[in-house]
Design an enzyme around this catalytic site. Structure first.
Site, short mmCIF file in Angstrom:
data_model
loop_
_atom_site.label_atom_id
_atom_site.label_comp_id
_atom_site.label_asym_id
_atom_site.label_seq_id
_atom_site.Cartn_x
_atom_site.Cartn_y
_atom_site.Cartn_z
N ASN A 243 8.44 30.52 -44.06
CA ASN A 243 7.67 31.37 -44.04
C ASN A 243 7.19 32.39 -42.82
O ASN A 243 6.18 33.30 -42.73
CB ASN A 243 6.20 30.14 -44.74
CG ASN A 243 6.81 30.43 -46.04
OD1 ASN A 243 7.03 30.61 -47.16
ND2 ASN A 243 6.12 28.69 -46.05
N HIS B 145 -0.66 29.04 -57.10
CA HIS B 145 -0.24 27.98 -55.85
C HIS B 145 -1.38 26.38 -56.54
O HIS B 145 -2.36 26.02 -56.63
CB HIS B 145 -1.00 28.20 -54.92
CG HIS B 145 -0.63 27.27 -53.74
ND1 HIS B 145 -0.98 26.35 -52.45
CD2 HIS B 145 0.90 27.11 -53.80
CE1 HIS B 145 -0.31 26.11 -51.93
NE2 HIS B 145 1.12 25.95 -52.18
N GLU C 16 -3.18 35.22 -56.63
CA GLU C 16 -2.03 35.30 -55.61
C GLU C 16 -2.00 36.72 -55.47
O GLU C 16 -1.90 37.76 -56.31
CB GLU C 16 -1.10 34.61 -55.63
CG GLU C 16 -1.39 33.13 -56.06
CD GLU C 16 -0.11 32.45 -55.64
OE1 GLU C 16 0.76 32.21 -54.72
OE2 GLU C 16 -0.38 30.46 -55.81
N SER D 2 4.21 32.67 -54.91
CA SER D 2 5.12 32.81 -53.70
C SER D 2 6.68 31.70 -54.58
O SER D 2 6.35 32.32 -53.11
CB SER D 2 4.01 30.50 -53.04
OG SER D 2 3.91 30.28 -54.28
N ASP E 285 -5.58 34.63 -53.43
CA ASP E 285 -4.94 33.89 -52.45
C ASP E 285 -3.59 34.77 -51.94
O ASP E 285 -2.78 35.28 -52.32
CB ASP E 285 -5.15 32.32 -52.50
CG ASP E 285 -4.03 31.83 -51.79
OD1 ASP E 285 -3.32 32.56 -50.93
OD2 ASP E 285 -3.25 30.87 -51.70
N HIS F 100 0.84 35.25 -48.61
CA HIS F 100 2.19 35.41 -48.76
C HIS F 100 1.85 37.00 -48.73
O HIS F 100 3.51 37.71 -48.42
CB HIS F 100 3.30 35.22 -49.82
CG HIS F 100 3.45 33.81 -49.88
ND1 HIS F 100 4.54 33.45 -48.74
CD2 HIS F 100 2.90 32.73 -50.81
CE1 HIS F 100 4.98 31.75 -48.90
NE2 HIS F 100 3.92 31.33 -50.29
N LYS G 206 1.71 31.23 -42.06
CA LYS G 206 3.49 31.96 -42.88
C LYS G 206 3.06 33.27 -41.83
O LYS G 206 3.92 33.19 -40.93
CB LYS G 206 3.39 32.38 -44.37
CG LYS G 206 2.57 31.28 -45.31
CD LYS G 206 2.58 30.75 -46.46
CE LYS G 206 2.38 29.70 -47.28
NZ LYS G 206 2.10 29.00 -48.24
C1 LIG Z 1 1.11 28.42 -48.84
C2 LIG Z 1 0.03 28.68 -50.00
C3 LIG Z 1 -1.18 27.78 -49.77
C4 LIG Z 1 -0.92 27.32 -48.45
O1 LIG Z 1 -1.39 27.47 -47.22
P1 LIG Z 1 -1.06 25.95 -46.08
O2 LIG Z 1 -1.38 27.18 -45.18
O3 LIG Z 1 0.61 25.81 -45.64
O4 LIG Z 1 -1.91 24.43 -46.78
C5 LIG Z 1 -1.69 28.04 -50.17
N1 LIG Z 1 -1.71 29.68 -51.41
C6 LIG Z 1 -0.57 30.34 -51.75
C7 LIG Z 1 -0.63 31.17 -52.69
C8 LIG Z 1 0.32 29.32 -50.76
O5 LIG Z 1 1.62 30.53 -50.70
#
Ligand SMILES: *Cc1c(COP(=O)(O)O)cnc(C)c1O
Length: 394
Positions: free
Chosen positions: A50, A136, A180, A184, A209, A212, A242
């Protein structure tokens, strides 16, 4: 081996997972840079990190970390609410709020911890949480921990979300809608404009969220900045692990919302602050994101190059899935690519729905054009085999 009932329980569960092609393994991975990994004594070209901007190994992040280590020590020493709130937190939070144009920001230990803590800090029993079916695992976790009533809408189906709100919103006190920015495992983007409008119309609070999207879309500022006019999104989460290349996560929101979350999020209160060096690396990375637009644009450009070479539709993000169906097909395709020097892990249930196991490619600014062309050429025969298998199955 004691052969206790616990050991037998574990061994039995592992056997079953292995028989279904679902056993996961931890392999040592020495990442020599953003895309070159040594595993089992071989160097592989990775298409599954990532690290979109190639920042994990950038010397500017390492330098910032080294300086913070010398100034503030290796660990935070306590929770942020006790003595773990080193001065670097303030600097990064201010910078992130500026980038997102929100009043305030609060950093968390990770994206998982952010979702697990923020959602229950805002929603509780008697409230409604409506989330995208493919959200997620950490959002599902937060929704469950909130003890609010949970409904799922079909993936990216704003109409379904609206229908759920129209029918059910009235029976609950407060309502959170979760999605999101970039999904992801599929790489597609949520219809943030439609979801923001629907949420506002039903007095519901939208949480996005953008794990990405931050650092990659919207000129690096995230998915929301792809829109004009920009949708109103009161709760914006991003990760620092990421594109940013370090570790941690953040919530950008209004001042009262951030203050409330700091009072109530158990995953902030009952955990140690991030190591100062990690926060320092993030500060350096955010400056790079703000000042190097070509780097920021590169991952999506490489994803487009890959898709064009394989005759796939234009990607919406640097994540490109090639769905192969059964778990063992995805595992076999991944193994074939690995023999040719490419690391592309197979993604299987429960990370994705049953029957949709896939190869998931992520593209990075650290990939060169030739890298992308070579992996596309290695994937083409696997896709042809799939097409033949699918045709003979019908
Ligand atoms: C990767 C991801 C997370 C987790 O994030 P980390 O910082 O790796 O714990 C949370 N939400 C989404 C949508 C993700 O893709």
């Amino acid at each position: 081996m004691t052969n206790s009932t616990l050991d037998r329980f574990a061994a039995d569960k592992l056997d079953r997972a292995a028989r279904r092609g679902l056993r996961r393994e931890l392999r040592p991975m020495h990442r020599r840079n953003a895309v070159r990994i040594v595993s089992d004594g071989r160097e592989l070209l990775s298409f599954c990190c990532n690290d979109y901007l190639g920042l994990t190994h950038d010397p500017r992040l390492a330098e910032a970390a080294a300086e913070a280590l010398a100034t503030y020590g290796a660990g935070a020493g306590a929770s942020r609410l006790v003595t773990g709130n080193h001065p670097l937190y303030d600097r990064l939070e201010e910078r992130l709020a500026g980038i997102k144009e929100t009043e305030a920001c609060c950093i968390f230990g990770s994206g998982y911890l952010a979702n697990a803590g923020i959602i229950p800090a805002i929603a509780g029993p008697g409230d409604l949480v409506v989330l995208d079916a493919l959200a997620h695992a950490s959002m599902h976790m937060g929704a469950r921990a909130s003890r609010a009533e949970i409904r799922q809408f079909a993936h990216n189906d704003a109409g379904h979300c609206a229908a759920i709100l129209a029918e059910e919103r009235g029976r609950y006190r407060y309502c959170l809608v979760l999605t999101e920015g970039v999904f992801s495992m599929d790489g597609d983007r949520a219809p943030l404009d439609a979801l923001a409008e629907i949420s506002a119309a039903h007095d519901s609070w939208l949480l996005v969220d953008d794990a990405h999207g931050f650092g990659v879309l919207g000129g690096g500022r995230g998915s929301i900045f792809e829109y004009s006019p920009r949708p109103e999104i009161p709760l914006q989460i991003g990760t620092l692990s990421k594109a940013v290349g370090a570790y941690g996560a953040f919530l950008c929101a209004s001042a009262p919302v951030v203050a409330l979350v700091q009072q109530r999020a158990r995953s902030l209160i009952y955990t140690t602050g991030l190591p100062p060096s990690v926060v320092a690396s993030s500060i350096a990375a955010v400056e790079i994101i703000a000042s190097e637009p070509e780097r920021v644009a590169a991952p999506l450009r490489q994803a487009r190059r890959f898709c064009a070479r394989l005759g796939l539709g234009a990607p919406e993000s640097p994540i490109v899935p090639i769905v192969l169906g059964e778990e063992n097909r995805a595992l076999a395709a991944s193994a074939t690519l690995e023999r040719e020097g490419f690391l592309v892990t197979a993604i299987r249930p429960p990370t994705v729905p049953a029957g949709t196991s896939r190869l998931r490619f992520t593209f990075s600014a650290a990939h060169e054009d030739g890298d992308v062309d070579r992996v596309a050429d290695a994937v083409r025969p696997l896709m042809a085999q799939e097409a033949t298998a699918a045709a003979s199955a019908t």
